[in-house]
Scaffold this motif. Structure first.
Motif, PDB file in Angstrom:
ATOM      1  N   ILE A 140       3.512 -10.786   7.779  1.00 11.49           N
ATOM      2  CA  ILE A 140       4.464  -9.839   8.359  1.00 11.49           C
ATOM      3  C   ILE A 140       4.185  -8.461   7.774  1.00 11.49           C
ATOM      4  N   ARG A 141       3.863  -7.525   8.636  1.00 14.70           N
ATOM      5  CA  ARG A 141       3.551  -6.147   8.228  1.00 14.70           C
ATOM      6  C   ARG A 141       4.793  -5.290   8.429  1.00 14.70           C
ATOM      7  N   VAL A 142       5.213  -4.599   7.369  1.00 21.42           N
ATOM      8  CA  VAL A 142       6.391  -3.746   7.409  1.00 21.42           C
ATOM      9  C   VAL A 142       5.974  -2.347   6.971  1.00 21.42           C
ATOM     10  N   ILE A 143       6.402  -1.336   7.719  1.00 25.28           N
ATOM     11  CA  ILE A 143       6.140   0.054   7.336  1.00 25.28           C
ATOM     12  C   ILE A 143       7.468   0.782   7.176  1.00 25.28           C
ATOM     13  N   GLY A 144       7.502   1.715   6.232  1.00 26.14           N
ATOM     14  CA  GLY A 144       8.731   2.448   6.037  1.00 26.14           C
ATOM     15  C   GLY A 144       8.575   3.584   5.052  1.00 26.14           C
ATOM     16  N   GLU A 145       9.651   4.273   4.858  1.00 28.32           N
ATOM     17  CA  GLU A 145       9.719   5.431   3.976  1.00 28.32           C
ATOM     18  C   GLU A 145       9.288   5.074   2.577  1.00 28.32           C
ATOM     19  N   GLY A 146       8.295   5.794   2.052  1.00 30.50           N
ATOM     20  CA  GLY A 146       7.798   5.510   0.716  1.00 30.50           C
ATOM     21  C   GLY A 146       8.732   5.949  -0.382  1.00 30.50           C
ATOM     22  N   SER A 147       9.523   6.959  -0.131  1.00 26.46           N
ATOM     23  CA  SER A 147      10.392   7.487  -1.177  1.00 26.46           C
ATOM     24  C   SER A 147      11.766   6.832  -1.201  1.00 26.46           C
ATOM     25  N   ALA A 148      12.005   5.912  -0.304  1.00 29.17           N
ATOM     26  CA  ALA A 148      13.326   5.256  -0.240  1.00 29.17           C
ATOM     27  C   ALA A 148      13.400   4.055  -1.153  1.00 29.17           C
ATOM     28  N   ASP A 150       0.863  -1.176   0.000  1.00 20.66           N
ATOM     29  CA  ASP A 150       0.000   0.000   0.000  1.00 20.66           C
ATOM     30  C   ASP A 150       0.904   1.232   0.000  1.00 20.66           C
ATOM     31  N   TYR A 151       0.725   2.061  -1.013  1.00 15.46           N
ATOM     32  CA  TYR A 151       1.527   3.267  -1.151  1.00 15.46           C
ATOM     33  C   TYR A 151       0.839   4.451  -0.471  1.00 15.46           C
ATOM     34  N   ASP A 152       1.624   5.469  -0.199  1.00 16.41           N
ATOM     35  CA  ASP A 152       1.124   6.777   0.223  1.00 16.41           C
ATOM     36  C   ASP A 152       0.237   6.731   1.461  1.00 16.41           C
ATOM     37  N   LYS A 153       0.714   6.035   2.492  1.00 14.80           N
ATOM     38  CA  LYS A 153      -0.013   6.012   3.760  1.00 14.80           C
ATOM     39  C   LYS A 153       0.194   7.312   4.536  1.00 14.80           C
ATOM     40  N   ALA A 154       1.139   8.127   4.084  1.00 13.82           N
ATOM     41  CA  ALA A 154       1.359   9.477   4.623  1.00 13.82           C
ATOM     42  C   ALA A 154       1.712  10.387   3.450  1.00 13.82           C
ATOM     43  N   MET A 155       1.456  11.659   3.617  1.00 11.97           N
ATOM     44  CA  MET A 155       1.671  12.622   2.531  1.00 11.97           C
ATOM     45  C   MET A 155       3.138  12.670   2.110  1.00 11.97           C
ATOM     46  N   GLY A 156       3.349  13.047   0.860  1.00  9.04           N
ATOM     47  CA  GLY A 156       4.705  13.261   0.368  1.00  9.04           C
ATOM     48  C   GLY A 156       5.533  11.988   0.299  1.00  9.04           C
ATOM     49  N   ARG A 157       4.887  10.843   0.011  1.00 12.05           N
ATOM     50  CA  ARG A 157       5.561   9.547  -0.043  1.00 12.05           C
ATOM     51  C   ARG A 157       6.240   9.221   1.282  1.00 12.05           C
ATOM     52  N   GLY A 158       5.659   9.737   2.366  1.00 12.86           N
ATOM     53  CA  GLY A 158       6.265   9.573   3.681  1.00 12.86           C
ATOM     54  C   GLY A 158       6.180   8.177   4.263  1.00 12.86           C
ATOM     55  N   LEU A 159       5.228   7.351   3.782  1.00  8.32           N
ATOM     56  CA  LEU A 159       5.076   6.036   4.406  1.00  8.32           C
ATOM     57  C   LEU A 159       4.371   5.077   3.460  1.00  8.32           C
ATOM     58  N   ASP A 160       4.952   3.911   3.296  1.00  9.38           N
ATOM     59  CA  ASP A 160       4.326   2.796   2.595  1.00  9.38           C
ATOM     60  C   ASP A 160       4.185   1.645   3.582  1.00  9.38           C
ATOM     61  N   GLU A 161       3.278   0.731   3.275  1.00 10.69           N
ATOM     62  CA  GLU A 161       3.059  -0.449   4.116  1.00 10.69           C
ATOM     63  C   GLU A 161       3.064  -1.681   3.215  1.00 10.69           C
TER      64      GLU A 161
END
Length: 149
Positions: free
Chosen positions: A141-149, A49-60
């Motif tokens: 396994i759920r992983v969250i992290g920087e969307g722009s990385a 799932d992309y764009d869980k936060a604005m500005g590509r701040g978080l993907d899941e």
């Protein structure tokens, strides 16, 4: 986040599992193997799932992983699988994988993600893989992290 790097890091974390006597060491891969050297843990499909936060701040990403155990003795194989699906203990995949979360304030998986969590075990059944039958289960396994990385 780079899924291929995360898959490998999850497999590396799973290698910390200590299985009971009578079982070979757990082999682990970050991808679906052509053939299995059981007992074997691998990271299979995933949903992102992309764009869980604005500005590509978080993907899941939710990874479906599987663990397969040879059925040389059905009861022994299922007991071994039960140990790997336990929430804690030396054979617990959940405990081994979540140890890669790092200390408070550190990034998970050696800096590849913000956090990870083993959320569920499911699909406890017989699996056929490359022509052989194994007892196995899936771990989500759920992983969250920087969307722009």
């Amino acid at each position: 986040m780079q899924p291929s790097l995360i898959r490998e890091a999850i497999a590396d974390a799973a290698r910390a599992v200590v299985l009971p006597d009578g079982l070979a060491n757990l082999t682990c891969t970050g991808y679906v193997p052509d053939s299995v050297n059981a007992p074997h843990f691998f990271v299979a499909e995933y949903e992102q799932d992309y764009d869980k936060a604005m500005g590509r701040g978080l993907d899941e990403i939710t990874f479906t992983s599987r663990v397969l155990v040879a059925r040389t003795d059905d009861a022994f194989a299922q007991k071994a699988l039960d140990g790997m699906l336990a929430g804690a203990g030396p054979a617990s995949l959940k405990q081994a994988i979540e140890a890669a979360r790092g200390a408070p304030g550190e990034l998970a998986l050696g800096g590849l993600a913000h956090d990870l969590h083993v959320t569920r075990a499911q699909g406890y059944r017989w699996y056929e893989h490359a022509g052989a039958t194994y007892v196995g289960a899936e771990l989500m396994i759920r992983v969250i992290g920087e969307g722009s990385a």
